[in-house]
Write an enzyme that holds these catalytic residues in place. Structure first.
Site, PDB file in Angstrom:
ATOM      1  N   GLY A 112       0.859  -1.190   0.000  1.00 43.34           N
ATOM      2  CA  GLY A 112       0.000   0.000   0.000  1.00 43.34           C
ATOM      3  C   GLY A 112       0.881   1.221   0.000  1.00 43.34           C
ATOM      4  O   GLY A 112       1.936   1.216  -0.638  1.00 43.34           O
ATOM      5  N   SER A 113       0.470   2.254   0.749  1.00 46.27           N
ATOM      6  CA  SER A 113       1.344   3.419   0.873  1.00 46.27           C
ATOM      7  C   SER A 113       0.964   4.187   2.119  1.00 46.27           C
ATOM      8  O   SER A 113      -0.025   3.863   2.789  1.00 46.27           O
ATOM      9  CB  SER A 113       1.241   4.313  -0.357  1.00 46.27           C
ATOM     10  N   SER A 114       1.718   5.259   2.396  1.00 41.35           N
ATOM     11  CA  SER A 114       1.478   6.015   3.622  1.00 41.35           C
ATOM     12  C   SER A 114       0.147   6.755   3.605  1.00 41.35           C
ATOM     13  O   SER A 114      -0.298   7.226   4.651  1.00 41.35           O
ATOM     14  CB  SER A 114       2.624   6.994   3.858  1.00 41.35           C
ATOM     15  N   CYS A 115      -0.515   6.854   2.452  1.00 38.42           N
ATOM     16  CA  CYS A 115      -1.785   7.607   2.495  1.00 38.42           C
ATOM     17  C   CYS A 115      -2.936   6.818   3.089  1.00 38.42           C
ATOM     18  O   CYS A 115      -4.041   7.323   3.187  1.00 38.42           O
ATOM     19  CB  CYS A 115      -2.138   8.264   1.167  1.00 38.42           C
ATOM     20  N   TYR A 142      -8.189   5.767  -3.190  1.00 43.29           N
ATOM     21  CA  TYR A 142      -7.041   4.854  -3.161  1.00 43.29           C
ATOM     22  C   TYR A 142      -6.862   4.299  -1.739  1.00 43.29           C
ATOM     23  O   TYR A 142      -6.669   3.093  -1.539  1.00 43.29           O
ATOM     24  CB  TYR A 142      -5.795   5.628  -3.612  1.00 43.29           C
ATOM     25  N   LYS A 146      -6.868   0.397  -0.281  1.00 45.00           N
ATOM     26  CA  LYS A 146      -5.669  -0.201   0.324  1.00 45.00           C
ATOM     27  C   LYS A 146      -5.945  -0.667   1.755  1.00 45.00           C
ATOM     28  O   LYS A 146      -5.421  -1.704   2.184  1.00 45.00           O
ATOM     29  CB  LYS A 146      -4.513   0.802   0.293  1.00 45.00           C
ATOM     30  N   ASN A 171       7.004   7.761   0.852  1.00 42.54           N
ATOM     31  CA  ASN A 171       7.194   8.354  -0.487  1.00 42.54           C
ATOM     32  C   ASN A 171       8.427   7.739  -1.133  1.00 42.54           C
ATOM     33  O   ASN A 171       9.492   7.740  -0.528  1.00 42.54           O
ATOM     34  CB  ASN A 171       7.446   9.863  -0.387  1.00 42.54           C
ATOM     35  N   HIS A 185       5.182  13.430  -8.312  1.00 43.08           N
ATOM     36  CA  HIS A 185       5.447  13.879  -6.949  1.00 43.08           C
ATOM     37  C   HIS A 185       6.643  14.829  -6.981  1.00 43.08           C
ATOM     38  O   HIS A 185       7.288  15.022  -8.017  1.00 43.08           O
ATOM     39  CB  HIS A 185       5.675  12.685  -6.025  1.00 43.08           C
TER      40      HIS A 185
HETATM   41  P1  GDP Z   1       2.488  15.033  -0.945  1.00 38.26           P
HETATM   42  O1  GDP Z   1       3.685  14.418  -0.259  1.00 38.26           O
HETATM   43  O2  GDP Z   1       1.294  14.131  -0.970  1.00 38.26           O
HETATM   44  O3  GDP Z   1       2.174  16.398  -0.410  1.00 38.26           O
HETATM   45  O4  GDP Z   1       2.822  15.184  -2.510  1.00 38.26           O
HETATM   46  P2  GDP Z   1       3.925  15.904  -3.403  1.00 38.26           P
HETATM   47  O5  GDP Z   1       5.140  15.065  -3.509  1.00 38.26           O
HETATM   48  O6  GDP Z   1       3.211  16.229  -4.697  1.00 38.26           O
HETATM   49  O7  GDP Z   1       4.304  17.297  -2.707  1.00 38.26           O
HETATM   50  C1  GDP Z   1       5.140  17.388  -1.581  1.00 38.26           C
HETATM   51  C2  GDP Z   1       5.489  18.848  -1.297  1.00 38.26           C
HETATM   52  O8  GDP Z   1       6.363  19.324  -2.317  1.00 38.26           O
HETATM   53  C3  GDP Z   1       4.299  19.813  -1.272  1.00 38.26           C
HETATM   54  O9  GDP Z   1       4.522  20.734  -0.233  1.00 38.26           O
HETATM   55  C4  GDP Z   1       4.407  20.504  -2.630  1.00 38.26           C
HETATM   56  O10 GDP Z   1       3.842  21.800  -2.634  1.00 38.26           O
HETATM   57  C5  GDP Z   1       5.919  20.601  -2.755  1.00 38.26           C
HETATM   58  N1  GDP Z   1       6.392  20.880  -4.115  1.00 38.26           N
HETATM   59  C6  GDP Z   1       7.288  21.849  -4.447  1.00 38.26           C
HETATM   60  N2  GDP Z   1       7.479  21.901  -5.754  1.00 38.26           N
HETATM   61  C7  GDP Z   1       6.707  20.920  -6.293  1.00 38.26           C
HETATM   62  C8  GDP Z   1       6.488  20.471  -7.632  1.00 38.26           C
HETATM   63  O11 GDP Z   1       7.016  21.013  -8.599  1.00 38.26           O
HETATM   64  N3  GDP Z   1       5.637  19.410  -7.799  1.00 38.26           N
HETATM   65  C9  GDP Z   1       5.040  18.802  -6.731  1.00 38.26           C
HETATM   66  N4  GDP Z   1       4.236  17.750  -6.972  1.00 38.26           N
HETATM   67  N5  GDP Z   1       5.212  19.215  -5.464  1.00 38.26           N
HETATM   68  C10 GDP Z   1       6.022  20.271  -5.249  1.00 38.26           C
END
Ligand code: GDP
Length: 318
Positions: A112-115, A142, A146, A171, A185
């Protein structure tokens, strides 16, 4: 139930979802074990179709299954395709788990995952935080699937004595990541942007939000190593976290990525974009107590991911 450690020697191991980021890493990791890896091609076996899964498992009779097949995606994908996220994931796991039971598969590791954890779970997140509060609404489709998968493994364990376990990775990043800026991500997104900034000679790297949120990142090859370790050394009702054990701020991550890419751009924060949850760190002490620890540091891991991205850039950007 199998004695521990569970030996992979001479075993047939089905990696369900072998084309995905985690599944392909598990296949790479299993090359070092004395076992036979089997895979099911999507054109032959639609994992959402029970009779196709049953036929495959009956014919191939895997001893061990890594259930890494799932419909995954970011916020946008979850919001756009809630029915797919809920139905496809429930169907895949129901079919594979039940077929494993009916065909006397010795062991199954469900991923699964941390969500799966509540949005406001105390940090670092322990396994027992499950179902103690409301989920993050954007990925509940999702997450609900899970959580049902974890419960299904537990139920088959209790009712039929099946050695089915669940592992919840934090992650992940690494080869095979999603480099589409719309759906990726943060690590992959910042890598694409840093490479583009270098190519264009831009002096800034755009970072969403404040750069302050804290996140934990585990290299997918470390994750695959942990999953094989779990197959060998873990057998219990409760799911087990798979994390790196430390977190860092998004701004620190961005700097590590800029260093890996080799560009001196400065960070430009975009406050119009969301920060999301302030901190997401798993408590992986249960796995650590069994004797597993990650080997790939973030700087080294980011360099490796960059090499993969550059070698596959055309495909990744298409
Ligand atoms: P989360 O771990 O579920 O929040 O998913 P993300 O990996 O998409 O985002 C993690 C953090 O990275 C959040 O605070 C986003 O705002 C930040 N972040 C900074 N720049 C970016 C970018 O270019 N893309 C994404 N996806 N997140 C970003």
């Amino acid at each position: 139930m199998n004695a521990l450690p569970y030996s992979l020697k001479g075993k047939r191991v089905w990696v369900a979802g072998h084309k995905g980021m985690v599944g392909s890493a598990i296949v790479r990791r299993l090359e070092r074990e004395d076992c036979e890896v089997i895979v099911s091609e999507r054109t032959q076996v639609d994992l959402r179709r029970q009779e196709q899964v049953e036929r495959f498992v009956k014919e191939r009779r895997p001893h061990l299954i890594f259930l890494a097949a799932a419909k995954v995606g970011g916020i946008l994908a979850n919001a756009s395709y809630p029915a797919d996220f809920l139905f496809d994931n429930l169907a895949i796991q129901n079919n594979v788990i039940d077929a494993a039971y009916r065909n006397e598969t010795e062991k199954l590791v469900f991923l699964g995952s941390s969500c799966i954890y509540p949005k406001l779970a105390p940090q670092p997140i322990k396994e027992d935080a499950l179902l103690t509060g409301p989920l993050e609404p954007t990925n509940e489709w999702y997450a609900i699937a899970k959580i049902a998968g974890i419960k299904l493994c537990q139920a088959y364990r209790r009712q039929y004595g099946c050695d089915f376990v669940s592992a919840m990775p934090t992650n992940l990043y690494g080869p095979g990541d999603n480099f589409n800026l719309e759906t990726s991500h943060v690590a992959a997104a910042l890598m694409v942007k840093a490479v583009r900034a270098k190519e264009a000679g831009t002096q800034t790297l755009e970072v969403w939000g404040s750069g302050k949120p804290l996140r934990e990142f585990l290299h997918v090859d470390d994750c695959a190593d942990a999953l094989v370790f779990i197959a060998q050394h873990y057998s219990a009702d409760e799911h087990i976290n798979v994390g790196f054990g430390r977190d860092l701020s998004i701004a620190e991550l961005a700097q590590i990525i800029l260093d890996a890419v080799g560009t001196k751009a400065s960070l430009a924060f975009d406050p119009s974009k969301p920060d999301g949850t302030p901190r997401k760190l798993m408590d992986s002490s249960r796995l650590a107590a069994l004797g597993w620890k990650p080997k790939i540091g973030l700087r080294e891991g980011m360099k490796q991911m960059l090499a993969w991205y550059l070698a596959n850039a055309a495909k990744a950007r298409a």
